[in-house]
Scaffold this active site. Sequence first.
Site, PDB file in Angstrom:
ATOM      1  N   ASP A  10       0.853  -1.185   0.000  1.00 31.82           N
ATOM      2  CA  ASP A  10       0.000   0.000   0.000  1.00 31.82           C
ATOM      3  C   ASP A  10       0.888   1.233   0.000  1.00 31.82           C
ATOM      4  OD1 ASP A  10      -2.056  -1.778   0.160  1.00 31.82           O
ATOM      5  OD2 ASP A  10      -2.823  -1.097   2.100  1.00 31.82           O
ATOM      6  N   ASP A 131     -15.740  -3.395  -0.956  1.00 35.33           N
ATOM      7  CA  ASP A 131     -15.244  -2.978   0.356  1.00 35.33           C
ATOM      8  C   ASP A 131     -16.437  -2.792   1.278  1.00 35.33           C
ATOM      9  OD1 ASP A 131     -12.722  -2.882  -0.821  1.00 35.33           O
ATOM     10  OD2 ASP A 131     -12.987  -0.788  -1.407  1.00 35.33           O
TER      11      ASP A 131
END
EC number: 5.3.1.16
Length: 243
Positions: A10, A131
Amino acid sequence: MSIIVFPAIDLKGGQVVRLAEGDMDRATVYGDDPADQARRFAEAGAEWLHVVDLDGAFAGRAVNAEAVEAIIKAFPGKVELGGGIRDRAGIDRWLALGVERVIIGTAALQNPDLVREAAKELPGRIVVGVDARDGFVATHGWAEVSTVGITDLADRFADAGVASLLFTDVGRDGLLKGCNVEATVALARHASIPVIASGGVASIADIAALVPHAGDGIEGVITGRALYDGRLDLAEALRVARG
């Protein structure tokens, strides 16, 4: 039966970080050389990488492009990329630069035709990011929660030809609470599309718990903080994932 292990990189401000529950103010920095991290994952045996431009997810456009390009060059395997990819130009740009699969999250909810058209023209290259917070789809870098349920979103793309659904339990992400196997498997059984598990992986037990569900449609699992904190050995995870 086997599943894919996707080590995660990330990116925030060009650095390798992990967030807690998707909160940009709760970022832990694990390194400032993303390409080197990609090489280390490759040396451990990883064939896939999961890369997210966190700044891009909030901005709605590529922010850490330089770091992503360095990762693509450094990693000999396949890269899936998400974060801020919300139009066809962004999809085409990253695929041309060597990304294997592009993850569409916010745009899948706001512009489903984009996903359908891209998936039809680019079979096997489009992943829909699902998500979830408490069963509802979160968008805009998880900062907003919609009124759309996760199975509703999956149903919208049932016949679209997307490669897979990336299911992230936002409430567990980066907290090492353990993967939400039950919810992930339930989605995989409901959907006609393979599902990748994400959020909360804490140990080898989480990997082992998912492997028997490959037949239910579990394609793989993403792990980040557990690797960076030394709680999970990537080589061992890859071995267990092969069944």
